[in-house]
Design an enzyme around this catalytic site. Structure first.
Site, PDB file in Angstrom:
ATOM      1  N   LYS A 126       0.835  -1.215   0.000  1.00 34.41           N
ATOM      2  CA  LYS A 126       0.000   0.000   0.000  1.00 34.41           C
ATOM      3  C   LYS A 126       0.860   1.252   0.000  1.00 34.41           C
ATOM      4  CE  LYS A 126      -4.279  -1.879   1.696  1.00 34.41           C
ATOM      5  NZ  LYS A 126      -4.705  -2.736   2.775  1.00 34.41           N
ATOM      6  N   LYS A 205      -4.468  -7.983 -10.415  1.00 36.59           N
ATOM      7  CA  LYS A 205      -5.426  -8.523  -9.446  1.00 36.59           C
ATOM      8  C   LYS A 205      -6.634  -7.589  -9.335  1.00 36.59           C
ATOM      9  CE  LYS A 205      -6.140  -8.175  -4.872  1.00 36.59           C
ATOM     10  NZ  LYS A 205      -6.131  -8.184  -3.444  1.00 36.59           N
ATOM     11  N   LYS A 208     -10.443  -3.073  -5.314  1.00 33.82           N
ATOM     12  CA  LYS A 208     -11.037  -1.732  -5.215  1.00 33.82           C
ATOM     13  C   LYS A 208      -9.967  -0.676  -5.428  1.00 33.82           C
ATOM     14  CE  LYS A 208     -12.584  -2.959  -1.283  1.00 33.82           C
ATOM     15  NZ  LYS A 208     -13.291  -3.885  -0.427  1.00 33.82           N
TER      16      LYS A 208
END
Ligand code: ADP
Ligand code: TRP
Length: 338
Positions: A126, A205, A208
């Site tokens: 992230k 992948k 969201k």
């Protein structure tokens, strides 16, 4: 076939089988969530004791608005119930209705080396994507550990990206048991569905955070537009194509029978079969599969208080279990008795 890590280890364990998983209320659920996680959650409710929760504390790492969180939580609950989660079979609840997980998370945090969490892949991923992390995001795997261990869960059905978090959980469970000299916690195993990684519109992948999803409850022209936007290469219609390298085919495989897959693969290889036609067939499959769930969801929306009643009852069952664990942990760590 699904795959489970160390299934044999469960045999002879003093802990009985208990399945647990969580899903974050951080946006609309998509095909990746369904085929990677939700489908197995629902299938497992017929195989033993299950605890499923909506991870609203976890969503605080990325969402700050309360109204959004409340709406997302309600939406995820409706989605699960429409997709077949049966509250008579599984305890279904909101994470924050069992605040004891935060207490256990603190206790674990104080037994966890920085290095273990610094190596967490989902955090590193992230940050690498530009997300400015808060402390909550960093300590997330410890809260996840508490989620799993507070119910002394033995099996955690998830998608591939969560494997490392379960490994961290095992590490912390071992450390705690060793520190107190008692086997308080089981070593939970993860379980993957047969499709551990569903590709998104762009072939990465489906997620969201990549903006490449096909939402589970999308329908009509919005769904059609999304399916038509799946990225394909520029091989002309008449040329042979390789099904193994096509996102549309990969998604079609999620729904189609082996015969249907074989038929489409042959059409690709022969040439004269365009991506537009493949997308139409995929769209049809999605509509056939999710149509009845959409209908069920509409019925549930109309039942006032249904979702809230289900979540409250699930929380009652879950909290009762959590309290038992916390009592033992408090006793063994020298904290006050409640
Ligand atoms: P997202 O990446 O969209 O934020 P989450 O991290 O909330 O999804 O994932 C919820 C559950 O769905 C997890 O168990 C995760 O492993 C699974 N999952 C998410 N995306 C996929 C995917 N593309 N393929 C398989 N499983 C997935
Ligand atoms: N981390 C999971 C996800 O992002 C959600 C989650 C939170 C979870 N706590 C959990 C999953 C405990 C399994 C077990 O998808």
């Amino acid at each position: 076939m699904s795959s489970t890590k160390n299934e044999t280890e469960e045999k002879g364990s003093k802990f009985r089988k208990r399945v647990l998983s969580g899903v974050q209320p951080s946006g609309k659920l998509h095909l990746g969530n369904y085929f990677g996680a939700i489908r197995q959650h629902i299938a497992l409710q017929d195989e033993g004791e299950c605890f499923y929760f909506i991870a609203d504390y976890h969503s605080m790492t990325t969402i700050s608005d309360g109204k959004t969180r409340r709406e997302n939580t309600n939406d995820v609950a409706l989605d699960y119930l429409a997709l077949g989660l049966d509250p008579a079979k599984a305890a279904f609840f909101r994470q924050s209705d069992v605040p004891e997980v935060c207490e256990l998370s603190w206790i674990f945090a104080c037994m966890t080396n920085m290095g273990l969490i610094e190596r967490a892949v989902s955090y590193k991923d992230k940050v690498a994507r530009g997300l400015v992390p808060n402390v909550g995001l960093f300590t997330y795997p410890i809260l996840m550990t508490a989620d799993i261990l507070i119910y002394r869960s033995t099996l955690v059905p998830v998608g591939e990206d969560q494997i490392h978090n379960i490994e961290i959980t095992r590490d912390i469970a071992q450390r705690f048991n060793h520190a107190v000299g008692e086997e308080v916690f089981p070593m939970p195993n993860y379980r993957l569905d047969q499709v551990a990684k569903v590709p998104g519109l762009d072939g990465q992948k489906m997620s969201k955070s990549y903006g490449n999803t096909i939402d589970l409850f999308a329908e009509g022209s919005a769904l059609k537009k999304t399916v038509m936007s799946i990225v394909t290469d520029s091989t002309p219609l008449e040329s042979p194509k390789d099904p193994a390298r096509c996102n549309v085919f990969a998604l079609y495989q999620l729904f189609a029978s082996p015969e249907e897959q074989e038929e489409m693969a042959n059409a690709y290889r022969q040439g004269g079969f365009g991506y537009g036609e493949a997308k139409k067939r995929l769209l049809q499959k999605i509509n056939d599969y999710f149509g009845p769930f959409r209908e069920k969801r509409r019925q549930l929306v109309a039942q006032k208080d249904f979702v809230e009643d289900v979540l409250r009852e699930g929380a009652r069952v879950a909290r009762n279990e959590a309290r038992k664990t916390i009592d033992v942990v408090r006793e063994l760590t020298g904290l006050g008795r409640m």
